[in-house]
Write an enzyme that holds these catalytic residues in place. Structure first.
Site, PDB file in Angstrom:
ATOM      1  N   SER A   1      -6.881  -7.090   4.381  1.00 33.17           N
ATOM      2  CA  SER A   1      -7.880  -7.330   3.342  1.00 33.17           C
ATOM      3  C   SER A   1      -9.262  -7.480   3.970  1.00 33.17           C
ATOM      4  O   SER A   1      -9.394  -7.493   5.190  1.00 33.17           O
ATOM      5  CB  SER A   1      -7.505  -8.577   2.528  1.00 33.17           C
ATOM      6  N   CYS A   2     -10.252  -7.590   3.113  1.00 27.77           N
ATOM      7  CA  CYS A   2     -11.658  -7.632   3.509  1.00 27.77           C
ATOM      8  C   CYS A   2     -11.865  -8.597   4.679  1.00 27.77           C
ATOM      9  O   CYS A   2     -11.363  -9.700   4.630  1.00 27.77           O
ATOM     10  CB  CYS A   2     -12.505  -8.096   2.329  1.00 27.77           C
ATOM     11  N   PRO A   3     -12.564  -8.219   5.739  1.00 22.83           N
ATOM     12  CA  PRO A   3     -13.353  -6.985   5.912  1.00 22.83           C
ATOM     13  C   PRO A   3     -12.633  -5.922   6.736  1.00 22.83           C
ATOM     14  O   PRO A   3     -13.247  -4.947   7.126  1.00 22.83           O
ATOM     15  CB  PRO A   3     -14.552  -7.500   6.718  1.00 22.83           C
ATOM     16  N   MET A   4     -11.340  -6.108   6.988  1.00 19.64           N
ATOM     17  CA  MET A   4     -10.653  -5.263   7.960  1.00 19.64           C
ATOM     18  C   MET A   4     -10.599  -3.771   7.616  1.00 19.64           C
ATOM     19  O   MET A   4     -10.747  -2.941   8.519  1.00 19.64           O
ATOM     20  CB  MET A   4      -9.250  -5.817   8.236  1.00 19.64           C
TER      21      MET A   4
END
Lengths: 81, 197
Positions: free
Chosen positions: A17-20
Site C-alpha cells: 500500500s501507499c507509498p510503495m
C-alpha cells in the site's frame, strides 16, 4: 482504450500500500531502457490515482493505460527518456 | 456616459502622460526581467523538498517518510531534518519501538481517562501495529531504507542529539549528523516544497 505496446517487464506490488506502489515503480523504471514498457500489478485502489499523478508529474515517463479489473489494478508505464 | 469612446482616447492617459514610459523603456524593462527570470530558474533544474520532522510517535513518524520517499520517486531532491522527538525515527533502536498514545486523541476508541492509565500506551500501540501488519503497510524501517536507497538525505539535528543524550552512532547508516538550524534554513530556502511535521 487500446494502445499498442509490448510489455518489457512486470512489477508485482500486490498487497503493498501507499507509498510503495509508486516508490517501487520508480525504482523499476530506473532499471529499464528508453522505450521500454513496465506493467505494474497492484491491489491498492489508491494506485489508480497515485500512479497516474506520479506519471504526469515526473519527467521521462508516460502512462499508457490503466486497467481496473476489480481486485487487481494494472498500469502500463513507458520510459520515454 | 457614452460607451463608444474612441480607442485612441481610452488608451491615452488622462493626466501625467509625460510620465508614462516610452516603448523603448518598456522593451528594455522586459529584457531585464526576462534575464532575471532565466537566471533564477536556470538553477540546476532539480526540484527540491525540505521536511522538518519534529514528532516521534508511531503515527507521526509515517507522514514525513511517506512524503519523502514519494517525492524522491517524483525526482525531487529531498532532505528531512529530524529534531527533538523526530530523532527517534532515525534512531536505529528506538525507531522499531515507536509508541502511539490515545491521550489527547479523542478519535481513538479509548477514553482519555482510560488512556492515561499505566500500560495503555502499549495497548494502543499494539492495536495500531496490528493494523499496520494486517494492511501490509510498510514498516518505519522499510520506509527509511527505501528512502535512503532513493537518495533522500536524512539529517539528525546535532543540538537535539546532545539534548536527548543520544550518540551519533545510534542512527541508521547514511544519516547525516553534525547539522543545525542553519542547514535546515538553507535547505528550506532552496526548496520548492517546505513542510513542518
Amino acid at each position: 482504450m487500446s494502445v499498442n505496446f509490448d510489455v518489457t517487464e512486470t512489477l508485482d506490488v500486490k498487497g503493498a500500500s501507499c507509498p510503495m506502489p509508486v516508490v517501487k515503480t520508480k525504482s523499476a523504471v530506473d532499471d529499464l531502457d528508453e522505450g521500454d514498457v513496465l506493467e505494474v500489478v497492484a491491489t491498492d485502489s489508491g494506485s489508480m490515482s497515485d500512479l497516474d499523478g506520479w506519471a504526469s508529474g515526473t519527467d521521462g515517463v508516460e502512462m499508457l493505460d490503466q486497467v481496473d479489473e476489480g481486485d487487481v489494478y494494472r498500469h502500463y508505464v513507458r520510459k520515454t527518456e | 456616459m457614452s460607451t463608444d469612446t474612441p480607442d485612441d482616447a481610452a488608451a491615452t492617459a488622462p493626466d501625467g502622460a509625460d510620465e508614462a514610459p516610452s516603448r523603448a523603456e518598456l522593451a528594455a524593462r522586459v529584457d531585464e526581467l526576462e534575464a532575471q527570470l532565466s537566471e533564477s530558474t536556470a538553477d540546476d533544474g532539480a526540484k527540491k523538498m525540505s521536511i522538518i520532522a519534529t514528532k516521534g510517535t508511531l503515527d507521526m513518524a509515517y507522514p514525513p517518510l511517506i512524503l519523502a520517499s514519494t517525492a524522491a520517486a517524483f525526482g525531487y531532491e529531498v532532505t528531512v531534518f529530524h529534531t527533538f522527538w523526530g530523532l527517534d525515527i532515525l534512531h536505529e533502536e528506538r525507531s522499531s519501538d515507536l509508541k502511539l498514545s490515545s491521550v489527547g486523541n479523542p478519535n481513538m476508541p479509548v477514553p482519555n481517562v482510560v488512556g492515561a492509565l499505566p500500560g495503555m500506551d502499549r495497548v494502543t500501540t499494539s492495536m495500531m501495529q496490528k493494523r499496520i501488519d494486517d494492511n501490509d503497510t510498510a514498516t518505519i524501517e522499510e520506509l527509511i531504507e527505501t528512502s535512503l536507497d532513493m537518495g533522500v538525505e536524512f539529517q539528525a539535528c546535532q543540538m537535539t542529539i546532545e539534548l536527548m543524550g543520544y550518540d551519533e552512532d545510534d542512527f541508521y547508516d547514511g544519516v547525516r549528523t553534525g547539522v543545525g538550524a542553519a542547514t535546515a534554513i538553507q535547505d528550506m530556502a532552496e526548496a520548492d516544497i517546505q513542510l513542518l511535521i
